[in-house]
Write a protein that holds these residues in place. Structure first.
Motif, mmCIF file in Angstrom:
data_model
loop_
_atom_site.group_PDB
_atom_site.id
_atom_site.type_symbol
_atom_site.label_atom_id
_atom_site.label_comp_id
_atom_site.label_asym_id
_atom_site.label_seq_id
_atom_site.Cartn_x
_atom_site.Cartn_y
_atom_site.Cartn_z
ATOM 1 N N THR A 115 -8.645 -5.477 1.603
ATOM 2 C CA THR A 115 -7.625 -4.818 0.591
ATOM 3 C C THR A 115 -7.433 -5.502 -0.453
ATOM 4 O O THR A 115 -7.177 -4.915 -1.533
ATOM 5 C CB THR A 115 -6.255 -4.784 1.456
ATOM 6 O OG1 THR A 115 -6.503 -3.959 2.688
ATOM 7 C CG2 THR A 115 -5.126 -4.049 0.689
ATOM 8 N N ILE A 141 -5.978 4.213 -1.699
ATOM 9 C CA ILE A 141 -4.898 3.333 -1.059
ATOM 10 C C ILE A 141 -4.515 4.072 0.203
ATOM 11 O O ILE A 141 -4.005 3.244 1.204
ATOM 12 C CB ILE A 141 -3.687 3.223 -2.105
ATOM 13 C CG1 ILE A 141 -4.224 2.525 -3.276
ATOM 14 C CG2 ILE A 141 -2.555 2.776 -1.698
ATOM 15 C CD1 ILE A 141 -4.596 1.011 -3.065
ATOM 16 N N LEU A 159 0.933 -1.450 0.163
ATOM 17 C CA LEU A 159 0.014 0.042 -0.174
ATOM 18 C C LEU A 159 0.697 1.283 0.165
ATOM 19 O O LEU A 159 0.469 2.086 -0.580
ATOM 20 C CB LEU A 159 -0.869 -0.084 1.381
ATOM 21 C CG LEU A 159 -1.845 -0.933 0.907
ATOM 22 C CD1 LEU A 159 -2.868 -1.187 2.507
ATOM 23 C CD2 LEU A 159 -3.105 -0.576 0.128
#
Length: 155
Positions: free
Chosen positions: A125, A57, A10
């Motif tokens: 995610t 993100i 990320l």
């Protein structure tokens, strides 16, 4: 700590999406020639999409108790997307090919994120990575079509 590798991906994306936004912005400023009237406003849309991905993100990283890069220095030190000096000597097709290179890198990084988040069982995610990778693949197809080439995503 949970999701250590996912958080690393990320944060890499934070740096790389920031860099990609600047590369698109540079194309927006430095393009000339055929298709200018079509491509110039299109770059605004490309930047908005990348900036939106950056926000998603970054916020996901924060939700996982991570700390996104937040300075130009951090972005520059951590990005893996090559930049070019702002010069007038690049053609629009060369600039578009450079965009494709950046998008292909992001596609690979999203795929890595999909795999890492699967191992760490961070499926929320992973879902984000899958959706954003799909959007990147569409951009590759569209730019490649403008360049008269196939997407070559499966190679």
């Amino acid at each position: 700590m949970k999701y250590t590798k996912t958080k690393a991906v990320l944060n890499q994306l934070v740096a790389d999406l920031s860099q990609m936004s600047m590369i698109i912005h540079q194309m927006h400023w430095y393009m000339r020639g055929p298709n200018f009237l079509k491509l110039h406003p299109l770059m605004d849309e490309f930047m908005e999409e990348i900036d939106s991905q950056l926000d998603v993100i970054s916020e996901r990283l924060i939700a996982l108790d991570g700390s996104p890069y937040s300075t130009l220095k951090e972005m520059a030190e951590n990005t893996k997307i090559q930049d070019w000096p702002g010069e007038w000597d690049k053609t629009t097709p060369e600039r578009l090919a450079h965009l494709v290179d950046g998008y292909r890198y992001l596609e690979d990084l999203y795929q890595h994120g999909i795999e890492v988040s699967d191992v760490e069982k961070d499926f929320s995610t992973q879902d984000i990575f899958i959706g954003l990778k799909t959007a990147i693949e569409k951009k590759i197809w569209m730019i490649q079509a403008e360049l008269g080439s196939a997407p070559e995503i499966d190679e």
